[in-house]
Design an enzyme around this catalytic site. Structure first.
Site, short mmCIF file in Angstrom:
data_model
loop_
_atom_site.label_atom_id
_atom_site.label_comp_id
_atom_site.label_asym_id
_atom_site.label_seq_id
_atom_site.Cartn_x
_atom_site.Cartn_y
_atom_site.Cartn_z
N PRO A 271 30.54 34.77 36.58
CA PRO A 271 29.90 34.77 37.90
C PRO A 271 30.51 33.76 38.85
O PRO A 271 31.00 32.70 38.45
CB PRO A 271 28.47 34.34 37.57
CG PRO A 271 28.63 33.42 36.39
CD PRO A 271 29.79 33.97 35.60
N ARG A 273 29.14 33.91 42.73
CA ARG A 273 27.97 33.80 43.61
C ARG A 273 26.72 33.27 42.88
O ARG A 273 26.03 32.40 43.41
CB ARG A 273 27.66 35.20 44.15
CG ARG A 273 26.58 35.26 45.20
CD ARG A 273 26.23 36.72 45.52
NE ARG A 273 27.39 37.55 45.64
CZ ARG A 273 28.09 37.73 46.76
NH1 ARG A 273 27.70 37.17 47.87
NH2 ARG A 273 29.16 38.50 46.78
N TYR A 313 30.98 41.20 56.61
CA TYR A 313 30.19 42.21 55.89
C TYR A 313 28.86 42.51 56.55
O TYR A 313 28.04 43.24 55.98
CB TYR A 313 29.87 41.72 54.46
CG TYR A 313 30.99 41.01 53.76
CD1 TYR A 313 32.16 41.68 53.40
CD2 TYR A 313 30.89 39.66 53.45
CE1 TYR A 313 33.19 41.03 52.75
CE2 TYR A 313 31.91 38.99 52.79
CZ TYR A 313 33.06 39.69 52.46
OH TYR A 313 34.07 39.02 51.82
N CYS A 342 35.73 31.47 70.66
CA CYS A 342 36.03 32.29 71.82
C CYS A 342 36.26 33.72 71.36
O CYS A 342 37.38 34.24 71.41
CB CYS A 342 37.26 31.72 72.50
SG CYS A 342 37.40 32.27 74.17
N GLU A 343 35.21 34.32 70.85
CA GLU A 343 35.30 35.69 70.31
C GLU A 343 33.89 36.23 70.22
O GLU A 343 33.00 35.59 69.63
CB GLU A 343 35.99 35.64 68.93
CG GLU A 343 36.06 36.99 68.31
CD GLU A 343 37.34 37.25 67.51
OE1 GLU A 343 38.36 36.55 67.69
OE2 GLU A 343 37.29 38.19 66.71
#
Ligand code: LLP
Length: 424
Positions: A271, A273, A313, A342-343
């Protein structure tokens, strides 16, 4: 089984340390990890013979050192991750191998390193067998098999099936055996990882596929790995996988194979996560509360340069406000939370496809802190220097003390290694 967490939308402390103190001492944005939570998650998996930490989830040396001290082995997907594991005190080899290199290719650096240090290799492509066999004949290897199906929390984290680049296709196992023989490589184990953030139904199908592959491989089999993929609840109401039921399925598979081959077979789980997600918090400061027609934006000093999961995601992370005045009884409103980049995609409250969503949070003002929760896995490690933002600091709370485990990048760090050609 762990108890289902209840997420709050106000938070004054993390592992007993006031959020305001953490922000004052370490600045923002900062990742904070709770060591006790990581230790708790390690204990949940003790039924398996070995837990091998997929360090790609959070590879700070202090985290690697912590899991190593709890008897956890480590997975590495690059030469860089092998270097980290060695720096954190893992031995290069042993039985079971403390470090395993699992990948679909060798870049030249990783091939040189596994050969030099005799690091165990888990091959994810037939080409890896050729390349390894021709420089290190006679060694033991394991194979990562793509069982022909996969599943993940997002299509981007599904690592099985014919649309996935991962693993050796299950129908090519026989060819690999012949090829391994040519180099004197001995295939001693099999590994399957079908995706990240999947569910028990899909995970349990892997047992059957593993058994089939193991019978093809035959009696040289000494270890099987269930891969990673265990989900954690990011939202209220989401469940953990029933670990007892999951272990039983794998144990039964292992026992059947042991009976068949007449010797012990090691059962590993891998594992990422599950061990670290819930231990981690990203603390940011609210720097603007903006009204754009009917929408209220909380703009904070962390962006997708720090936590990319929402933009990649549409991942959901629980969020809470740590009020600068300690007043937690505030009215609530629906807001959009964004960062400084800046997006326009620099929004933490978005769904897959980039659709902006709203989140019910306490009323807040500039100077209050926003805590993004369940951010320990695939948080800092996927950070970048986009917009020339320095990488965040990382702090580990252990024994009730916050320890700085990575200093914030400096502006000198940002340009280190860049070279302006001299004009003649
Ligand atoms: N083993 C292998 C071979 C893997 O490829 C992975 C994850 C793991 C173990 C650990 O999976 P976990 O237990 O953490 O689910 N960035 C994405 C996750 C990508 C996972 C890649 N491989 C995210 O933020 O959800």
């Amino acid at each position: 089984m762990p108890t289902i967490p209840v997420f709050r939308n106000s938070r004054t402390e993390i592992a007993g340390i006031p959020v305001i103190d953490l922000a004052r001492e370490f600045g923002t944005p900062t990742f904070v990890y709770n060591a006790a939570k990581i230790a708790e998650r390690i204990e949940d998996l003790r039924a398996f013979d070995h837990t091998r930490y997929a360090q790609k989830a959070c590879s700070n040396l202090a985290v690697l050192d912590l899991v190593r001290q709890h008897g956890v082995l480590v997975d590495a997907v690059s030469a860089g991750e092998i270097h980290r594991a060695l720096a954190a005190g893992y031995s290069p080899n042993g039985s079971p191998p403390p470090i395993v290199y699992t990948a679909d290719i060798f870049d030249r650096q990783s091939l040189d390193l596994v050969v030099e240090k005799n690091i165990h290799v888990n091959c994810g492509s037939p080409d890896m067998l050729d390349q390894y066999g021709s420089v290190a004949p006679g060694r033991e290897i394991t194979l990562r098999i793509n069982p022909g199906f996969g599943h993940g929390h997002s299509q981007k984290t599904n690592t099985g099936g014919d649309h996935s680049k991962h693993g050796i296709w299950h129908e090519q196992l026989n060819d690999c055996l012949v090829n391994a023989d040519n180099y004197g490589l001995s295939i001693t184990g099999l590994h399957m990882h079908i995706g990240s953030g999947t569910d028990l139904e899909h995970l349990s199908q892997v047992c059957e596929a593993m058994e089939k592959a193991a019978l093809v491989l035959g009696r040289n089999l000494r270890s099987i790995s269930a891969g990673g993929g265990l989900p954690v609840p990011y939202r209220e109401g989401q469940q953990y996988v029933d670990l007892e039921a999951y272990f039983k399925l794998w144990d039964a598979t292992r026992v059947r194979l042991q009976d068949r081959f007449g010797h012990a077979i090691r059962l590993e789980i891998e594992p990422g996560r599950y061990l670290v997600a819930e231990s981690g918090y990203l603390i940011a400061e609210i720097r603007s509360v903006k009204q754009q027609a009917g929408n209220v934006f909380y703009l904070v000093d962390a962006g997708f340069n720090n936590l990319a999961r929402p933009i990649l995601y549409g991942a959901y992370h629980p969020m809470s406000i740590a009020p600068s005045d300690g007043e937690t009884r505030r009215p609530e409103l629906d807001v959009i939370v964004g960062g400084p980049l800046c997006e326009s995609g620099d929004i933490f409250t978005q769904e897959e496809g980039g659709f902006v969503a709203k989140r019910r949070l306490p009323a807040a003002a500039v100077g209050d802190l926003l805590v993004i929760e369940c951010a320990g896995a695939y948080g800092f490690v996927m950070g970048s220097n986009y917009n020339s933002k320095p990488l965040a600091a990382e702090v580990l709370i252990a024994d009730s003390q916050p320890h700085l485990i990575r200093r914030r990048q400096t502006y000198d760090d940002l340009v280190a290694g860049e070279i302006v050609p001299q004009r003649v």
